[in-house]
Design an enzyme around this catalytic site. Structure first.
Site: not given
Ligand code: F6R
Length: 635
Positions: A168-170
Site C-alpha cells: 500500500n504505497e503512499p
C-alpha cells in the site's frame, strides 16, 4: 493469548508518551522474532485445543525471515503443528511466474511452507499471473476468502521505506481493499538488488488493502535496522496519514510495532530522551543534547545561552551541573572539535591525548573490511586515500564477491569480446575459450527475464566486479596487492533478503585478523538490516574478533563507517576526516568505476558534504566534505 504486550493502542509510560501505538523494542531481530513466534504458537495451540482454526496473515521480504525460522524450529523441535492453520499472504508481484525465485509464492515455500505441516489447500497468496482483465475479480475473491475463513487472527507486517504495509504505497486510503497497485520508485529501488537491477523489478503488484489489513484482530509490524528508523518514527509518532500507510495502525485497537534497537533509534525516547523524562547526563548524553539544541535553533554551539537550554526542554542538563551554558558549550565544542583529524591513522610524534587515533605505532597496519565491494569506497574512499598517502600499510578486504549486483550485460560483453578475439585469431587454441564464452551467452539466454544464474555465471560476474573494485580502489591510491577478496560463503550460496550467516564466514575473517595483525580496523554493517550482506559480514567480523586471540588484538582499535546505511548523526561521530574538493571528486570518481552503482551510491559525496555542513553550522571550521567514523567497543 497474547504474550507481546499490546494493552490498548496507547503507550503507558511517560518515556513513551510520544508514541501513538504500542512499540516494543528488542535488542535484536532474533529475540523479537522469538517473542512473536511464541505468541503465535500459543494462539495456534490454544485454538487447536478448542477445535478452532487459526488464520495467519503472512508477509514476505527480509523482515519476517527470522520469525519464520523460529516457527520452523518450533515445529521441528517443539511439536508445533500447523494443521489447523490457514494462511493469507499480503501481496505478490504482478507478472512473475509462481516458480520465479523472487515471486512471493516461491519465497514462502522456501522460507516456511516447505518446512512445516501446513495443508497446501489452506495457503492463499494473491496470484500475480492472472490475466489483467481477471485481476479485479481475483482481488474480490481474495477478500471473500479471508472473510469466509473467519478473518485474520494475527497479521504480521513489514514496513517499506515509503511507509507501506503490504504494497500500500503512499495515497492508499484507510478503507482500500485487495487490488492491483503500481509500485513506488523507492520500493522498486529497494528491490533492485533482489532482481539484479531496478529495470527488472516488476512495476506493479497485487496487495491486500489497508482496510483489509486493519480488519485483522491483531497486527504486529516488525522492523529491523537503522534504515527503517526514520519511517518507524513517522509511523509511530507522526500524524495518521494516507502518505504513510503504516500510520493507520495507530487507529487499530490491537497493534504492536516490534522493532530492534537500530530501527527504534529515531523514536523520541531514544533520540531525545531528556524530552520525555529524567536522564543521566553523562558525557555522550550532554554531547547529544547540545548538538541537538544547536541544530534545532540553527545556532553554533558557542552561541547557545541559558534560555535556549531552558526553553527547549534541555534545562535539566544545566540543572545537573553547576555550570552555565557557556561552560557546557565550550566543553562540547571542544569535544566535537577534537573529532576532526586529517590523520585518520594517527599523527606521529605528537601528543595524542585529544586525538581520535593514537600516534604510535606509526605507520600502522590498517584493515578495511568492505562487505560488498563498493561499500568501503562509498563509505570511506577519501580516508582510504589518506591512510595510504600517510604511509600506512592498508589492506582492503572485500568480504563478499557482490556478484549478484552485476548485470547480465557485463557478463555478455565479456563473452562477446572473447568470441570476437577467437574469431579474429583463427586459431584452434581458442577452442576452449570459445566454448566457455558460448556457454555464458547460452546460460544467460536460457534463464530468461528474471531467471537465476548458474554458478559459473555468478563466478564470472564476481570476477568482473573484482576488476571494478581494484580499479575503484586504485583511484583511492591502493595498489593491486593491497586488495584481498574473501568471497564469503554465505553470499555465494544465498540471495538478497535470505542470506544466512555461516561459521565459515567468521573463520575466513579470523584468519585475516590472525595473519595481518592489524592495529586499526574499519568495518560497517553494525546497524544494517540483519539479513543484508552488510549485517552478516559485520557478524562475521564480530565472531572473528571473539575468536582472535593474542597478537595486536588488545591494542587494536575498531572504527565503524557508514556505506549504504543511514549516515552517523553529528553527536555519534568520534572521528571526522575532512576532505578537500579535489579529494571529494576523487572519491566520486572511484565510486563511478563500479558499473552496478545506483543513485543512492552516487549520492555518497553529497552525504559527505552534508556532514561538513552540519559541522560548519555547529561552529567548526568549514570543510568541503567529511567522512565520519564511530568507535566500536566490543561488548
Ligand atoms: C512484503 C510486504 C512489504 C514488506 C516491506 C519491507 O510482503 O508486504 O510491505 O514488508 O517492503 O520489506 P523488507 O522486509 O524486505 O525490508
Amino acid at each position: 493469548m497474547q504474550i507481546l504486550e499490546a494493552a490498548g493502542q496507547k503507550q503507558l509510560t511517560q518515556r513513551e508518551r510520544f508514541e501513538k501505538v504500542r512499540t516494543l523494542v528488542h535488542p535484536s531481530s532474533e529475540s523479537a522474532s522469538k517473542a512473536l513466534a511464541a505468541e503465535v504458537a500459543a494462539l495456534i495451540r490454544e485454538r487447536a485445543a478448542a477445535g478452532k482454526t487459526t488464520v495467519l496473515g503472512l508477509a514476505t521480504g527480509s523482515t519476517p525471515v527470522p520469525y519464520y525460522r523460529e516457527l520452523i524450529r518450533l515445529h521441528q523441535e517443539e511439536g508445533l503443528s500447523f494443521e489447523s492453520v490457514t494462511t493469507f499472504n499480503l501481496d505478490e508481484y504482478y507478472g512473475l511466474p509462481r516458480d520465479h525465485p523472487e515471486s512471493y509464492f516461491r519465497f514462502m515455500r522456501d522460507q516456511l511452507f516447505d518446512h512445516v505441516d501446513l495443508d497446501p489447500s489452506r495457503i492463499h497468496i494473491p496470484d500475480g499471473t492472472v490475466p489483467m482483465e481477471a485481476v479485479y475479480d481475483h482481488c474480490l475473491d481474495y477478500e471473500r476468502r479471508i472473510i469466509e475463513a473467519g478473518g485474520l487472527d494475527v497479521q504480521i507486517l513489514g514496513i517499506g521505506r515509503t511507509g507501506h504495509i503490504g504494497f500500500n504505497e503512499p495515497g492508499s486510503s484507510a478503507d482500500s481493499i485487495t487490488r492491483m497497485i503500481t509500485l513506488d520508485r523507492v520500493t522498486r529501488q529497494d528491490a533492485a538488488a533482489d532482481f539484479m537491477g531496478v529495470a527488472n523489478v516488476p512495476r506493479s503488484a497485487i496487495t491486500m488493502g489497508v482496510g483489509t489489513i486493519l480488519e485483522a484482530k491483531r497486527l504486529v509490524l516488525m522492523a529491523w535496522g537503522a534504515n527503517k528508523a526514520s519511517i518507524v518514527r513517522e509511523a509511530v509518532e507522526g500524524k495518521v496519514t494516507d502518505q504513510i500507510s503504516a500510520s493507520f495502525l495507530q487507529n487499530h485497537g490491537n497493534a504492536t510495532f516490534l522493532v530492534d534497537e537500530a530501527a527504534a533509534s529515531n523514536l523520541t525516547r531514544f533520540r531525545f530522551p531528556w524530552l520525555v523524562g529524567p536522564v543521566e547526563w553523562d558525557a555522550p548524553m550532554k554531547k547529544r543534547a547540545v548538538v541537538w539544541l544547536a541544530r534545532k535553533l540553527d545556532k553554533p554551539i558557542l552561541k547557545l545561552v541559558d534560555e535556549d537550554y531552558n526553553e527547549n526542554g534541555a534545562g535539566g542538563l544545566l540543572a545537573s551541573t553547576s555550570e552555565a551554558a557557556y561552560e557546557v558549550n565550550i566543553d562540547i565544542f571542544n569535544r566535537v572539535q577534537h573529532t576532526i583529524t586529517g590523520w585518520p591513522g594517527g599523527k606521529p610524534g605528537i601528543d595524542d591525548s585529544r586525538r581520535p587515533e593514537r600516534s604510535e605505532p606509526f605507520p600502522k597496519r590498517i584493515l578495511v573490511l568492505s562487505p560488498e565491494p563498493a561499500d568501503a569506497l562509498i563509505g570511506m574512499g577519501g580516508t582510504l586515500s589518506r591512510l595510504r598517502e600517510q604511509g600506512h600499510e592498508v589492506k582492503l578486504v572485500f568480504q563478499t564477491s557482490g556478484n549478484l549486483r552485476v548485470a547480465d550485460v557485463a557478463a555478455l560483453n565479456f563473452a562477446r569480446v572473447v568470441l570476437e578475439m577467437a574469431e579474429t585469431s583463427h586459431s584452434p587454441e581458442w577452442e576452449s575459450q570459445t566454448a566457455y564464452a558460448r556457454s555464458i551467452v547460452e546460460a544467460i539466454d536460457a534463464k530468461g527475464e528474471f531467471g537465476i544464474d548458474p554458478d559459473f555465471v555468478r563466478k564470472l560476474k564476481g570476477l568482473i566486479l573484482r576488476g571494478e573494485a581494484r580499479d575503484a580502489a586504485s583511484v583511492c591510491r591502493l595498489r593491486y596487492h593491497d586488495n584481498q577478496f574473501l568471497d564469503l560463503p554465505f553470499y555465494e550460496t544465498g540471495r538478497y533478503r535470505r542470506f544466512r550467516f555461516e561459521a565459515a564466514d567468521a573463520e575466513s575473517v579470523r584468519a585475516i585478523l590472525a595473519e595481518f595483525q592489524p592495529h586499526s580496523i574499519y568495518a560497517t554493517g553494525d546497524a544494517s538490516d540483519p539479513s543484508s550482506p552488510q549485517a552478516i559480514a559485520f557478524r562475521a567480523f564480530t565472531e572473528a574478533w571473539k575468536g582472535w586471540d593474542g597478537g595486536t588484538r588488545q591494542e587494536s582499535r575498531v572504527w565503524l563507517y557508514r556505506g549504504r546505511d543511514r549516515p552517523f548523526e553529528a553527536h555519534e561521530i568520534d572521528m571526522a576526516v575532512p576532505m578537500s574538493p579535489d579529494q571529494l571528486e576523487e572519491k566520486a570518481e572511484s565510486i563511478r568505476r563500479f558499473m552496478s552503482i545506483n543513485e543512492d551510491d552516487l549520492n555518497a559525496p553529497a552525504r559527505n558534504r552534508e556532514i561538513a555542513a552540519t559541522y560548519d553550522a555547529l561552529g567548526m571550521a568549514e570543510y568541503e566534505a567529511i567522512e565520519a567514523f564511530r568507535r566500536w567497543i566490543p561488548a
